[in-house]
Design an enzyme around this catalytic site. Sequence first.
Site, PDB file in Angstrom:
ATOM      1  N   CYS A  16      -9.505  -2.891   9.378  1.00 39.94           N
ATOM      2  CA  CYS A  16      -9.826  -2.718   7.890  1.00 39.94           C
ATOM      3  C   CYS A  16      -9.575  -1.458   7.353  1.00 39.94           C
ATOM      4  CB  CYS A  16     -11.401  -3.141   7.408  1.00 39.94           C
ATOM      5  SG  CYS A  16     -12.386  -1.975   8.327  1.00 39.94           S
ATOM      6  N   CYS A  19     -12.111   1.372   8.369  1.00 41.16           N
ATOM      7  CA  CYS A  19     -11.753   1.698   9.800  1.00 41.16           C
ATOM      8  C   CYS A  19     -10.763   2.736   9.987  1.00 41.16           C
ATOM      9  CB  CYS A  19     -11.618   0.487  10.585  1.00 41.16           C
ATOM     10  SG  CYS A  19     -12.811  -0.814  10.498  1.00 41.16           S
ATOM     11  N   ASP A 402      22.204   1.720 -18.312  1.00 42.09           N
ATOM     12  CA  ASP A 402      23.369   2.486 -18.736  1.00 42.09           C
ATOM     13  C   ASP A 402      24.583   1.443 -18.454  1.00 42.09           C
ATOM     14  OD1 ASP A 402      25.316   4.614 -18.438  1.00 42.09           O
ATOM     15  OD2 ASP A 402      25.853   4.133 -16.316  1.00 42.09           O
TER      16      ASP A 402
END
Length: 714
Positions: A16, A19, A402
């Site tokens: 996680c 952690c 462009d």
Amino acid sequence: MADQEKAVYRVEGFSCAGCAGTFEKKVKNLSGVTDAEVNFGAAKITVYGETNVAELEKAGSFEKLKVRPEHERVKKASNVQEQNHLSFIQKHATIIGSLLFLAFGLLSLVVNGEDNLVTILAFASSMVIGGHSLFKVGFMNLMRLQFDMRTLMTVAVIGATIIGEWTEGAIVVLLFAISEELERFSMDRARQSIRSLMDIAPSEALIKRNGQEMTVAVEDIRIEDVMIVKPGQKLAMDGVVVGGNSSINQAAITGESIPVEKQVNDHVYAGTLNEEGFLEVRVTKHVEDTMISKVIQLVEDAQAEKAPSQAFVDRFAKYYTPAIIGVAFLVAILPPLLAGASWDTWIYQGLAVLVVGCPCALVISTPVAIVTAIGNAAKNGVLVKGGVYLEEAGRLRAIAFDKTGTLTKGVPVVTDFTTIGQVNEEELLTVIAALESRSQHPLASAVIKKAEQAKVSFKNVEMKNFSSITGKGIKGEFEDTIYYIGNKNLFDEVLATSVPSELHAKVETLQQQGKTALLVGTSKGIKAVIAVADEVRDSSKEVIERLHGLGIKETIMLTGDNHGTAQAIGNQIGVTHVQSELMPEDKLNYIKSFTRKHGRVAMVGDGVNDAPALAASTVGIAMGGAGTDTALETADVALMGDDLRKLPYTIKLSRRALTIIKQNISFSLGIKLLALLLVLPGWLTLWIAILADVGATLLVTANGIRLLRVKEDD
């Protein structure tokens, strides 16, 4: 930190984000380490200072983390099936052991009753086996008054055992362990696109060195070595073709489905597939500098950049967790104190609030979507350089382009060459080509190509005092006469009288045809008119239509071309607005004003002369990222192939990611609110609380992983 020793390591085993944060803090406290940064999305840690793998793994022992240097290759198992089986048993040993003792405890509960010593020992064993890493970190955090999800769970389980709820305590521990395993699996699944990129380039190559052929590991290949690539083989290194020709499948880098023809002097990239011919390639980069390595590095760095929604979740969780502890405390004490209710009942309810308040699903909701989307984009030839750009791209309502090299092919050709008066066409073309050969303007290549096709010798022509007149043209002296090549504005200044009306009409006619007209002459008069056209990309009209279909309200073309030429091309493509005759700074200013008008605007360009406009836009998108380092450096998003059709896919992926992130955050908070409402009638139990958390985690991760299925042709 730039002057300090820096080392990057890959980390396996993160369950996680919390952690990962704990691991980062522990590494920072190691002797010799001055700082450390964990990239949870890419499962990496950057360490500043001195340390080693053993020390890092010791710091990560609470999570059984495995650490290895970033560029160290993982050896493949000889028996993959056996290794996978062993790996499954090893990875899930705690869950399996906890489940077995829980099952034995439930059986003993039925046979011997709830207060039986065997029953209690079975449940206690289930909790210790399944939650030893949880308790280890939870107790440590509790002593330091650091409140995260593991602290909440530890307090809840301890409380459950104190009031005699052994069964539910064991169930909570097991389900939390399963929840962490789900998070680990989901993040691994989300990272798989990047892992697949890592694996596409071979680990060794056949090299011709000092007249001998030998197989060499990529780490030992030197620049200037000649790599031999046979049909059907993948290229191990970046380089330039020095022998042979072939078609190369570059899908791994650019996302292009059609192979690209390569011959001598063409650039080729590691990880691409040689489909048919025999090639000799001179190596130009070390393995860590190849295009695929650079893409992987940029994608992993992008995963470390927090998106706005992720930053919101982090800030929210910072206050959310202490708030949940406060609510749980009040739930536990207020009913007994104010209404004389049962202490056991409401302490139990308070513990259930702690469990349901665990922010696992909320914390994982955004990273899993961001990592999945960025990984999927990279796999399809689009480099998104951060979660913030992924989200911003999903909110776009206007896109500026462009023209040259983006909406057009960027390879202009001469379509008309008309001389005026008594002029030797070949001699004039020689002077024109000699002048243009000194120019950097994109149209110069068309004129030079025209001269070469006419077999005019211009390379040795002496041209004095050459200079470029910004925004107007060029000039140079040949045989004591100054020649000019440029637009009408240039000759309005150069000529004693203005440009003749019949030439005005000629120029306007050419411009209405979508061509750029160049006038050629001296201060005494105009000698020729050259018309140059840049072909529109086959995909441009389709892309603009698809963008409008996706809800992009305005598409605008920015170009330095004259209004007539620009309008003709704009009408052909279907953009909503055309802005022409722009200097580079005009493009920048226009992007700024366009952003003020629409809030968010993207700029699509080639990443070189459009760099200022790309930087000023909300999202700068560069074309052909695989061909230029500038595009990778200046743009927020790089379309690795020279394919504009990747743009609608990018917008669609970004919007899907944005939707899923919102869904995940809303659901993870909503399910907790719903569970907390069960406190009022006293219906909330520990197992319902943890089941709600596990269910939410499972659903938000599955929802995030759906982004892997977004494809270009959806």
